[in-house]
Design an enzyme around this catalytic site. Sequence first.
Site, short mmCIF file in Angstrom:
data_model
loop_
_atom_site.label_atom_id
_atom_site.label_comp_id
_atom_site.label_asym_id
_atom_site.label_seq_id
_atom_site.Cartn_x
_atom_site.Cartn_y
_atom_site.Cartn_z
N GLY A 99 0.82 -1.20 0.00
CA GLY A 99 0.00 0.00 0.00
C GLY A 99 0.85 1.25 0.00
O GLY A 99 2.00 1.24 -0.46
N SER A 100 0.30 2.32 0.55
CA SER A 100 0.97 3.61 0.51
C SER A 100 2.19 3.65 1.42
O SER A 100 2.29 2.89 2.40
CB SER A 100 0.00 4.72 0.91
OG SER A 100 -0.32 4.63 2.29
N VAL A 137 1.33 4.74 5.28
CA VAL A 137 0.71 3.67 6.06
C VAL A 137 1.68 2.52 6.24
O VAL A 137 1.79 1.94 7.33
CB VAL A 137 -0.59 3.19 5.38
CG1 VAL A 137 -1.18 2.00 6.13
CG2 VAL A 137 -1.61 4.33 5.32
N GLY A 138 2.42 2.19 5.19
CA GLY A 138 3.37 1.10 5.29
C GLY A 138 4.43 1.32 6.35
O GLY A 138 4.81 0.39 7.07
N GLU A 154 5.51 -3.59 0.87
CA GLU A 154 5.74 -3.05 -0.46
C GLU A 154 5.06 -1.70 -0.51
O GLU A 154 3.84 -1.60 -0.32
CB GLU A 154 5.20 -3.98 -1.53
CG GLU A 154 5.92 -5.32 -1.61
CD GLU A 154 7.40 -5.20 -1.92
OE1 GLU A 154 7.79 -4.23 -2.60
OE2 GLU A 154 8.17 -6.07 -1.48
N CYS A 200 2.34 -0.66 -9.24
CA CYS A 200 3.53 -0.23 -8.50
C CYS A 200 4.76 -0.22 -9.38
O CYS A 200 5.74 0.48 -9.07
CB CYS A 200 3.76 -1.14 -7.30
SG CYS A 200 2.43 -1.10 -6.09
#
Length: 509
Positions: free
Chosen positions: A261-262, A265-266, A283, A317
């Site tokens: 994800g972003s 947040v990651g 990732e 991505c």
Amino acid sequence: MTGPNLLVDGGSVRVVDWAFPAPAQLARPGAGRPPRGPPTDPLRTPVETPEGLPAVTIRSYNPADPADLVAEAPAPGAEAVLATVARARAAQPGWLAAGAGGRSAALTRIAAVVEAHAEELAELVVREVGKPIAEARGEVARTVAIWRYYAQAPFAASGEVHETAGGPGLLLTRRRPYGVAGLVTPWNFPLAIPTWKAAPALAVGNTVVLKPSSEAIGCARRLAELVAEAGLPADVLTVLPGGGAEGGTLVGAADVVSFTGSTGVGRQVVRTATDRGIPVQAELGGLNTAIVLPDADIDQAAAHLANAIAGYAGQKCTATSRVVAVGEAYEPLRAALVKALGQVDGTSCGPVINEATREEITAAVDSAREAGAEVLTGGGAPARDGWYLEPTLVAGVPDEHPLNREEFFGPIAVLHAAADLDEAIALANNTPYTLSASVHTRDLDAALAAADRLNAGMVRVNAPSSGVDFHLPFGGAKGASHGSREQGQAALDFYTQSRTVTLLPGGGA
């Protein structure tokens, strides 16, 4: 069709139903519309349960037809997540005890059931996330292949046998599962990414709790139904809808965590898991560069780049967001790429996921233009329903502009010029994160030099940056990834821990 989910009720946990219809009863186009006004996340709308308990309803809409409600579900809340993890943990010893044969057979059945519903799933992917039909069918085929690939893994040899330092005995290592794998997945590959995380985790004996993106709850729910249809035991794989509260609780309760994800947040996911001392892979963003040398087949390179920039509206991505033309390649590549992007249509591009994403990208283009950049093609939104964007190529963007420093999930790239390969590699490496890079040349020496010096997790020569192979390690460099790689053998290693066993004679013989 409805299925059980959990919602907190007065301190206990009760079972409620997902409001997700069966394929033959999907919400009709126009049945719902995103709420208007200023809410920060239109997919999460506060509601009241019949008992008056505060809850949140998560809704997923068709990005090609924003009036089309695809799926909705109540967010279960933190306590329900904890209860689900507890049930998964209780189910894990039995799943491990099923042995290699049992786990392999289960994953093989899942592959067969998914394959039997391939066209239905492809149509759902098109409707829920806007993926062009050809790519959607490709994703379903890849999902089937991943389940089949990992169905072989339980029978693979693992561990090693060693000689003792002295005297009789046996030293060996084994790979053992952690317990419950907590998976948090994005919307852009709503079947493949949950599969490439869940399949290896299950193959080695973990159970799985999956929290999908709000924009892809329909696809996740249908995948879970098909897994159940294939006969996977109860609580071995559970899909829970939700937002930040549910995702955070899952990360705080699982035994091993995988996130895609972003970047923001990651990083929080990594901090939380690291503080708990559990394995975590993440990732995150990717700012990916394509280098085109003068000796390249320019038309072929332009076709590859147009696909990597605008295919699926750039919502991968591994999509190309920066193009570096070396020396005399600049002018012919510029013309060829403008032409190739101009020929991209809705059958290969599709919409971006929501209105906020489209507005963010158009605002960035306007900002770059105001800063002196030249929009070579695209840059606007066509006059049609849905969150569509024109494939866009921009040149002359200032170095520190966000288009050069941040990932924009859309069909847009920045064109740069470099005097030679050294400068091109320096430009490509001057990013906070890189997942994939591509090099376009007929010169083997240049290709090998670039593959060695590019700071990227994956380097593709004479191919779009956006292609990946599920049996090879997947991950990026710098801020693009954290922890172990995904896919292939790397995923099997991530979801297991090594155990050293010492066997010595018991004596008395």
